[in-house]
Write an enzyme that holds these catalytic residues in place. Sequence first.
Site, PDB file in Angstrom:
ATOM      1  N   ASN A  14       6.215  10.061   0.977  1.00  0.00           N
ATOM      2  CA  ASN A  14       5.467  10.121   2.233  1.00  0.00           C
ATOM      3  C   ASN A  14       6.059   9.250   3.346  1.00  0.00           C
ATOM      4  OD1 ASN A  14       4.793   7.729   1.069  1.00  0.00           O
ATOM      5  ND2 ASN A  14       2.602   8.129   0.907  1.00  0.00           N
ATOM      6  N   HIS A  32       5.759   3.052   4.084  1.00  0.00           N
ATOM      7  CA  HIS A  32       4.788   2.173   3.426  1.00  0.00           C
ATOM      8  C   HIS A  32       4.229   1.203   4.443  1.00  0.00           C
ATOM      9  CE1 HIS A  32       3.069  -0.867   0.711  1.00  0.00           C
ATOM     10  NE2 HIS A  32       3.623  -1.745   1.536  1.00  0.00           N
TER      11      HIS A  32
HETATM   12  N1  UDP Z   1       1.192   7.682  -4.567  1.00  0.00           N
HETATM   13  C1  UDP Z   1       1.494   8.790  -5.345  1.00  0.00           C
HETATM   14  N2  UDP Z   1       0.461   9.555  -5.818  1.00  0.00           N
HETATM   15  C2  UDP Z   1      -0.839   9.286  -5.537  1.00  0.00           C
HETATM   16  C3  UDP Z   1      -1.138   8.161  -4.754  1.00  0.00           C
HETATM   17  C4  UDP Z   1      -0.098   7.378  -4.282  1.00  0.00           C
HETATM   18  O1  UDP Z   1       2.661   9.059  -5.619  1.00  0.00           O
HETATM   19  O2  UDP Z   1      -1.724  10.030  -5.981  1.00  0.00           O
HETATM   20  C5  UDP Z   1       2.293   6.842  -4.055  1.00  0.00           C
HETATM   21  C6  UDP Z   1       2.559   7.079  -2.566  1.00  0.00           C
HETATM   22  O3  UDP Z   1       3.956   6.955  -2.331  1.00  0.00           O
HETATM   23  C7  UDP Z   1       1.789   5.933  -1.929  1.00  0.00           C
HETATM   24  C8  UDP Z   1       2.012   4.818  -2.949  1.00  0.00           C
HETATM   25  O4  UDP Z   1       1.955   5.472  -4.209  1.00  0.00           O
HETATM   26  O5  UDP Z   1       2.285   5.644  -0.630  1.00  0.00           O
HETATM   27  C9  UDP Z   1       1.002   3.693  -2.927  1.00  0.00           C
HETATM   28  O6  UDP Z   1      -0.289   4.240  -3.046  1.00  0.00           O
HETATM   29  P1  UDP Z   1      -1.478   3.711  -2.131  1.00  0.00           P
HETATM   30  O7  UDP Z   1      -2.744   4.273  -2.677  1.00  0.00           O
HETATM   31  O8  UDP Z   1      -1.387   2.227  -1.984  1.00  0.00           O
HETATM   32  O9  UDP Z   1      -1.207   4.435  -0.716  1.00  0.00           O
HETATM   33  P2  UDP Z   1      -0.682   3.846   0.678  1.00  0.00           P
HETATM   34  O10 UDP Z   1      -1.220   2.446   0.822  1.00  0.00           O
HETATM   35  O11 UDP Z   1       0.830   3.885   0.615  1.00  0.00           O
HETATM   36  O12 UDP Z   1      -1.219   4.779   1.717  1.00  0.00           O
HETATM   37 MG    MG Z   2      -1.190   0.861  -0.469  1.00  0.00          MG
END
Ligand code: UDP
Ligand code: MG
Length: 138
Positions: free
Chosen positions: A113, A116
């Site tokens: 995505n 970060h």
């Molecule tokens: N991620 C994933 N599958 C999921 C949720 C998260 O691969 O179902 C990955 C995605 O790259 C995400 C990262 O894990 O950016 C960290 O997850 P988080 O929930 O902290 O999301 P963020 O803070 O990046 O929006």
């Molecule tokens: Mg996060």
Amino acid sequence: MTNLTFGIIKPDAVRAGHTGSIIQRILDGGFKIRGLKLIHITRREAEGFYEVHRERPFFSGLTEFMSSGPCVVMALEKEGAVKAWRDLMGATDPAKADAGTLRKEFGGSVGENAVHGSDSDENAAIEIGYFFSRLELV
Ligand code: UDP
Ligand code: MG
């Protein structure tokens, strides 16, 4: 650290040649760049960074992806930086991200995505400290 946050231009976005466009959007968004470098992290370094997600089903794929190529790590300054940067990034799943956000424009999937961002001032300080030495922050 309340005006600082930590960001990554993830390997998918660097590989696709979006680094310059994303940095331009950061500057246009009123952020000051206090630290910036291109690095290629190891699997172990990615596991350390995402330690809080170790028990999640996506942990293995996430750490493999984050160590799959170079990424750009950044210390960003703006008033209310944590929220401002998350607003510019958009929702975790690019399909659910608002129009005009970086993840909508550059993200390919919930895993890959594009960017970060820290989720709190406390984690911003921890994450900046994980990647930058004091001398690398201006
Ligand atoms: N991620 C994933 N599958 C999921 C949720 C998260 O691969 O179902 C990955 C995605 O790259 C995400 C990262 O894990 O950016 C960290 O997850 P988080 O929930 O902290 O999301 P963020 O803070 O990046 O929006
Ligand atoms: Mg996060």
